[in-house]
Scaffold this motif. Sequence first.
Motif, short mmCIF file in Angstrom:
data_model
loop_
_atom_site.label_atom_id
_atom_site.label_comp_id
_atom_site.label_asym_id
_atom_site.label_seq_id
_atom_site.Cartn_x
_atom_site.Cartn_y
_atom_site.Cartn_z
N PRO A 368 49.89 11.75 67.60
CA PRO A 368 51.26 10.99 67.52
C PRO A 368 51.98 10.73 66.97
O PRO A 368 53.40 11.17 66.15
CB PRO A 368 51.07 9.33 68.17
CG PRO A 368 49.38 9.29 68.54
CD PRO A 368 49.46 10.91 68.33
N PHE A 369 51.17 11.44 65.39
CA PHE A 369 51.31 11.99 64.14
C PHE A 369 52.15 12.79 64.24
O PHE A 369 54.06 12.92 64.15
CB PHE A 369 50.42 11.64 62.85
CG PHE A 369 51.57 11.87 61.43
CD1 PHE A 369 51.76 11.03 60.58
CD2 PHE A 369 51.06 12.94 61.05
CE1 PHE A 369 52.62 10.94 59.53
CE2 PHE A 369 51.33 12.69 59.67
CZ PHE A 369 52.02 11.95 59.12
N ALA A 370 52.03 13.78 64.91
CA ALA A 370 52.66 15.35 64.14
C ALA A 370 54.13 15.08 65.19
O ALA A 370 54.98 16.09 64.75
CB ALA A 370 51.63 16.11 65.00
N ALA A 372 55.93 12.81 65.87
CA ALA A 372 56.82 12.15 64.89
C ALA A 372 57.62 13.17 64.20
O ALA A 372 58.17 12.68 63.86
CB ALA A 372 56.07 10.24 64.88
N MET A 373 56.95 13.42 63.07
CA MET A 373 57.14 14.72 61.71
C MET A 373 58.30 15.55 62.59
O MET A 373 59.00 15.37 61.90
CB MET A 373 56.26 14.75 61.36
CG MET A 373 55.40 13.50 60.30
SD MET A 373 55.62 12.21 59.72
CE MET A 373 56.47 13.43 58.37
N SER A 374 57.41 15.68 64.03
CA SER A 374 58.70 16.76 64.76
C SER A 374 59.80 16.17 64.31
O SER A 374 61.26 16.97 64.21
CB SER A 374 58.16 17.45 65.61
OG SER A 374 58.78 17.73 66.56
N LEU A 375 59.88 15.16 65.31
CA LEU A 375 60.88 14.60 65.87
C LEU A 375 61.88 14.06 64.18
O LEU A 375 63.13 14.56 64.08
CB LEU A 375 61.17 13.52 66.54
CG LEU A 375 60.54 13.77 67.84
CD1 LEU A 375 60.37 12.05 68.51
CD2 LEU A 375 61.66 14.27 68.80
N LEU A 376 61.21 13.67 63.15
CA LEU A 376 61.56 13.81 61.60
C LEU A 376 62.10 15.12 61.22
O LEU A 376 63.37 14.28 61.56
CB LEU A 376 60.82 12.62 60.97
CG LEU A 376 60.60 11.08 61.58
CD1 LEU A 376 59.55 10.69 61.14
CD2 LEU A 376 61.99 9.85 61.54
#
Lengths: 382, 382
Positions: A368-370, A372-376
């Motif tokens: 989930p964290f990766a 999120a970071m890709s989207l950001l």
Amino acid sequence: MKISMFYIPTFFVFLHKAKFLLKTPNKKSALSEIHGVEQPETLSTLVASQIQQFRRKQPSAEELIAGILKGDKTALSRAITLVESTNPEHLAKANEVIKGCLPHANHSVRVGITGVPGVGKSTFIEAFGKYLTTIGKKVAVLAVDPSSSISHGSILGDKTRMEELVKDENAYIRPSASGDTLGGVARKTRETIILCEACGFDTIIIETVGVGQSETAVHSMVDFFLLLKISGAGDELQGIKRGIMEMADTIVINKADGDNIAKAKLAKTEFNRALHLFPAKSSGWIPKVTTCSAYEQTGIDAIWEIISEYFELVKANHYFEEKRQNQNQFWMMETINEQLKSHFYNHPNIMQLLEENKKAVQNNEISPFAAAMSLLDQYFKK
Amino acid sequence: MKISMFYIPTFFVFLHKAKFLLKTPNKKSALSEIHGVEQPETLSTLVASQIQQFRRKQPSAEELIAGILKGDKTALSRAITLVESTNPEHLAKANEVIKGCLPHANHSVRVGITGVPGVGKSTFIEAFGKYLTTIGKKVAVLAVDPSSSISHGSILGDKTRMEELVKDENAYIRPSASGDTLGGVARKTRETIILCEACGFDTIIIETVGVGQSETAVHSMVDFFLLLKISGAGDELQGIKRGIMEMADTIVINKADGDNIAKAKLAKTEFNRALHLFPAKSSGWIPKVTTCSAYEQTGIDAIWEIISEYFELVKANHYFEEKRQNQNQFWMMETINEQLKSHFYNHPNIMQLLEENKKAVQNNEISPFAAAMSLLDQYFKK
């Protein structure tokens, strides 16, 4: 300070368009049926000039402020309509009016009332409101009901049910604003409170329907929170939503009349015991349980006594001001956070990527964290 | 999919700098005291080459994944250190490792344990963990304690207190990651769960200290939530934080030994009554209350029986999978929302304006909504 109303309207326009597209996939609009029927030119000029005249008649922000400050309910209603509008011009004007009203607001007690359907909220508010005007209060009744946006104001039914109160010149009843989000509805209600206070209403009652998160929103805009309940066949403690009981400053058991009196007393004992399970409130207030019959108009004065006692306490220990300041900060931050999210999640590039990433997370291909970071990363690149 | 680690590190660097500035206003750093003392050149070359060598020895992501998958605790510890690092290179590598571990994770039960200081959490986890390894489980004990970031890992004390468990080859104990925000600590713990599961640990215990929001964070990363309490002189129901009791799937009353047994039984009755006041859980599970003595190691097996019963239920009714999917979605969104806020509130232009607007709101010069819109206008302009 320059204030832009840019983000809200684009978001609403977007939603509106999206709904339209959903409803009519590959279909012509119903309006296109009359395509080809020529509009009589004279009529349209007439209507146009009438609209123009009507627009010219719209009072200015200054006129509205002056009207509100001298207690004019028509000016108040017009200003609230501006607050509830999605038109950027109206919103700009609404902001001017609010700015003018702010120094005259805040001199009131704000009471939130919640309870599941069937506890007799309308009857209770009618009886409670009438009692308050009798003892010299000026009462405004507002509502936060995001579900009413579906039926576009079905809660108006409540207004007609509060027959006595609606005729009372010291009362003002306004149904819930409609809106696509609770945040939007709550924002409108909060600004309406300011207008009502500037108009001289010293007791603001905010009703909510006991659905989902709306209690939390109402709790964060009132000074005192009243939970309305009824006693019943063993269901005294059912239907308690997560956290609602903890929010309550008082629990009122309604319909304590006729055969119900004994049951209501039993429920009172039960609720009193239940309330002791919760941690002490930072207000220093110990929540109270009482019974009443809105129908027979008994026990209403005791409720006002409890509320008055509360305000005496929190004004003496300064919790009252502190809470209002915190609520203001909260609403500023809340608006910012909501808008930041809305800007992100409605970004055309993000919407598609979000779905892809959700799927990847679901299939354990990415954490989930990766994801999120890709989207950001994509979002801040633009 | 390209993954950028840009936002987290800049935020940390920023915080670090900010702290530094706060601590030493107009003062020279303590380091400047030794300015002028020349560093022996040979030593520094030696150290540099040693560091270089050490760096070269760092296992690759592939090596770490291979190590973890065959149950190597050293590889696991190294990978967790990468997850906890603020170095962008380390984080990129950590993401690779997590990606490789994800398909092998998820085969576990995740149990959250909370309780206020003094209930004997460490002793309980030691007794509980030992029992689990005895019946053939592989147990990983993690912690979420944002306060430990102040003392930079003081919770390590717990590790030495779990003397027996720390020596158990089927157990792995890792103290709480440090971090400036609960969000950061929680993120690290969530990723650590994945690594532990891929390493073959089938029972993940996540401890939290019962302070503030950390329970909510832990609740959103576990399958089962255990609230540890003790009976005492009338304080059975005190110290219950908002919402914690509602989260509990079981309440365990510890220290039910010696003179305390009768009191613990009484507390059990009280808690059972209290639990009935809450609405039914969407898992279909009815929370249970039990007593134990971690010190005398009694009642531990009954707790595991309750937990097993829970997992039987939620795996049969598919609530288990559903909850994990929801948690993944929640963490993706949570990371996005936190980062959006962090980007906004740490924007140099916004920080100053925010203070000005806060003051204006406080002085009733501007409504919270208008202040928010003005700030957003500035933010999106850039």
